[in-house]
Design a protein around this motif. Structure first.
Motif, PDB file in Angstrom:
ATOM      1  N   UNK A   6     -14.566 -14.890  -1.937  1.00 20.13           N
ATOM      2  CA  UNK A   6     -15.379 -14.994  -3.104  1.00 20.13           C
ATOM      3  C   UNK A   6     -14.809 -15.730  -4.229  1.00 20.13           C
ATOM      4  N   UNK A   7     -15.137 -16.967  -4.412  1.00 16.93           N
ATOM      5  CA  UNK A   7     -14.782 -17.740  -5.442  1.00 16.93           C
ATOM      6  C   UNK A   7     -13.321 -18.129  -5.093  1.00 16.93           C
ATOM      7  N   UNK A 167      -8.570 -17.557 -20.967  1.00 15.28           N
ATOM      8  CA  UNK A 167      -7.999 -18.184 -22.030  1.00 15.28           C
ATOM      9  C   UNK A 167      -6.716 -17.074 -22.430  1.00 15.28           C
ATOM     10  N   UNK A 168      -6.742 -15.830 -21.891  1.00 19.93           N
ATOM     11  CA  UNK A 168      -5.593 -15.201 -22.437  1.00 19.93           C
ATOM     12  C   UNK A 168      -5.283 -14.286 -21.128  1.00 19.93           C
ATOM     13  N   UNK A 169      -3.848 -14.306 -20.750  1.00 18.97           N
ATOM     14  CA  UNK A 169      -3.522 -13.614 -19.585  1.00 18.97           C
ATOM     15  C   UNK A 169      -3.559 -12.154 -19.587  1.00 18.97           C
ATOM     16  N   UNK A 170      -4.114 -11.521 -18.527  1.00 15.77           N
ATOM     17  CA  UNK A 170      -4.453 -10.142 -18.372  1.00 15.77           C
ATOM     18  C   UNK A 170      -5.919  -9.695 -18.142  1.00 15.77           C
ATOM     19  N   UNK A 171      -6.750 -10.809 -18.672  1.00  9.87           N
ATOM     20  CA  UNK A 171      -8.331 -10.710 -18.767  1.00  9.87           C
ATOM     21  C   UNK A 171      -8.806 -10.627 -17.409  1.00  9.87           C
ATOM     22  N   UNK A 172      -9.815  -9.780 -16.871  1.00  8.40           N
ATOM     23  CA  UNK A 172     -10.112 -10.097 -15.812  1.00  8.40           C
ATOM     24  C   UNK A 172     -11.172 -11.521 -15.628  1.00  8.40           C
ATOM     25  N   UNK A 173     -10.764 -12.076 -14.476  1.00  6.11           N
ATOM     26  CA  UNK A 173     -11.132 -13.525 -14.147  1.00  6.11           C
ATOM     27  C   UNK A 173     -12.396 -13.126 -13.451  1.00  6.11           C
ATOM     28  N   UNK A 174     -13.571 -14.082 -13.704  1.00  5.47           N
ATOM     29  CA  UNK A 174     -14.687 -13.606 -13.259  1.00  5.47           C
ATOM     30  C   UNK A 174     -14.984 -14.261 -11.687  1.00  5.47           C
ATOM     31  N   UNK A 175     -15.177 -13.585 -10.860  1.00  3.05           N
ATOM     32  CA  UNK A 175     -15.141 -13.821  -9.400  1.00  3.05           C
ATOM     33  C   UNK A 175     -16.579 -14.520  -9.103  1.00  3.05           C
ATOM     34  N   UNK A 176     -17.605 -14.339  -9.712  1.00  5.70           N
ATOM     35  CA  UNK A 176     -18.669 -14.727  -9.134  1.00  5.70           C
ATOM     36  C   UNK A 176     -19.942 -14.760 -10.179  1.00  5.70           C
ATOM     37  N   UNK A 177     -21.070 -15.539  -9.748  1.00  7.19           N
ATOM     38  CA  UNK A 177     -22.339 -15.578 -10.356  1.00  7.19           C
ATOM     39  C   UNK A 177     -23.358 -15.329  -9.628  1.00  7.19           C
ATOM     40  N   UNK A 178     -24.417 -14.299  -9.717  1.00  4.16           N
ATOM     41  CA  UNK A 178     -25.381 -14.187  -8.641  1.00  4.16           C
ATOM     42  C   UNK A 178     -26.698 -14.702  -9.400  1.00  4.16           C
ATOM     43  N   UNK A 276     -20.669 -24.443  -2.972  1.00  2.00           N
ATOM     44  CA  UNK A 276     -20.368 -23.546  -3.862  1.00  2.00           C
ATOM     45  C   UNK A 276     -20.923 -22.135  -3.478  1.00  2.00           C
ATOM     46  N   UNK A 277     -21.781 -22.001  -2.582  1.00  2.00           N
ATOM     47  CA  UNK A 277     -22.268 -20.790  -2.262  1.00  2.00           C
ATOM     48  C   UNK A 277     -21.385 -19.935  -1.392  1.00  2.00           C
ATOM     49  N   UNK A 278     -21.260 -18.473  -1.687  1.00  2.00           N
ATOM     50  CA  UNK A 278     -20.186 -17.842  -0.677  1.00  2.00           C
ATOM     51  C   UNK A 278     -21.204 -16.927   0.119  1.00  2.00           C
TER      52      UNK A 278
END
Length: 324
Positions: A6-7, A167-178, A276-278
């Protein structure tokens, strides 16, 4: 069934996802059980729902099936928050408090201690983006969700959200866009998909069969048992019952005749293998209908067919509204 990442995350999912928007409303528990069993038997792992589907009943049905039809660790469980119809009208809310309370309610209905993917169901103009995204950080940091994503975000919205999270370490990176994506709905190719690819998000197309129109069932009219004849979905499907759509459907049908495939297989294989499609999210009214979608695992479109379908379906149409 083949698996894909996924991404840019380490989360693997089946390259088809099972959608459950109608579970608990138009699809009863018996049919849902049969669908889930068929999906898992075919190697499917990605199970997608939302707090707003059937006012939570979709999640309740899934909760009754986990541990019975399938073990919890055999599926990638995804849900969403931010859209509801509890008062009869479609309402959106992406405030931190609403999202977190919605997630806790989802976990209770699903009878699990965490989901594998939690998504903000739609962009909300009057909710500060940093507040919305802080709910995703909270979900991951507290173990309520393993991965997080967004849904129905435009290109600039998804780019802004993903950049903020990186932008800031520790934030949850976005894995997907539906997002809605099919031969009848290609507007996301302009900005949404390039943004997702640049920022490491996988695309999860909803309504990959053009709200059912690409199956060819509406070529000669509206079947009485179809979604277009349902009070819940008549306007939803009607958006794709146009002259342009008819031309695309006829091209899909001709391609299918030449390949010995169904129009469904042609349409689903096309979107499944787009850049780009998972994993497209497929939904069905019955287990028998679902089995007709699962045969696409053996299908791969020839390049000349892809080019012909690209040409006939090219359009500047605007993306549609969220499905729930």
């Amino acid at each position: 069934m083949q698996q894909r990442y996924l991404g840019s995350t380490g989360l693997k999912v089946s390259r088809l996802g099972l959608g459950t928007m109608t579970w608990g409303r138009d699809t009863d528990e018996h049919e849902a059980r049969d669908q889930l069993a068929s999906f898992v038997e075919a190697g499917g792992t990605l199970l997608d729902t939302a707090a707003g589907y059937a006012n939570g009943d979709s999640e309740r049905v899934i909760g009754s099936l986990i541990g019975d039809v399938v073990k919890r660790d055999e599926i990638v469980l995804a849900t969403k928050a931010g859209i509801s119809r509890l008062r009869g009208e479609r309402e959106t809310n992406a405030s931190r408090g609403f999202l977190i309370s919605s997630l806790d309610a989802s976990l209770k209905r699903l009878k699990v201690d965490h989901v594998d993917l939690w998504q903000v169901h739609t962009w909300v103009d009057d909710a500060p983006l940093e507040e919305t995204l802080s709910a995703l950080d909270y979900a991951v940091s507290t173990g309520r969700a393993s991965y997080v994503g967004i849904s129905n975000y435009t290109g600039w919205q998804s780019a802004q959200a993903a950049t903020w999270q990186r932008a800031v370490p520790g934030r949850a990176v976005l894995a997907s866009n539906q997002v809605e994506y099919s031969l009848l709905s290609r507007a996301v190719e302009t900005e949404v998909i390039p943004a997702a690819q640049a920022l490491g998000m996988g695309i999860l197309p909803w309504s990959p069969l053009g709200r059912g129109v690409l199956t060819g069932k509406y070529r000669t009219g509206t079947p009485a048992d179809s979604r277009a004849a349902s009070p819940h979905f008549a306007s939803f499907v009607g958006r794709h019952l146009t002259e342009r759509s008819q031309r695309v459907v006829e091209a899909v049908a001709r391609a299918g005749e030449g390949l010995g495939w169904t129009p469904l297989e042609v349409s689903l294989a096309w979107v499944r293998d787009r850049p780009g499609v998972t994993a497209p999210i497929i939904g069905a009214r019955t287990a028998e209908q679902l089995k007709g979608s699962l045969t696409v695992e053996e299908c791969e479109l020839p390049n000349e067919i892809i080019e012909a379908l690209d040409d006939v379906s090219r359009s500047d149409a605007e993306p549609g509204q969220a499905e729930q």
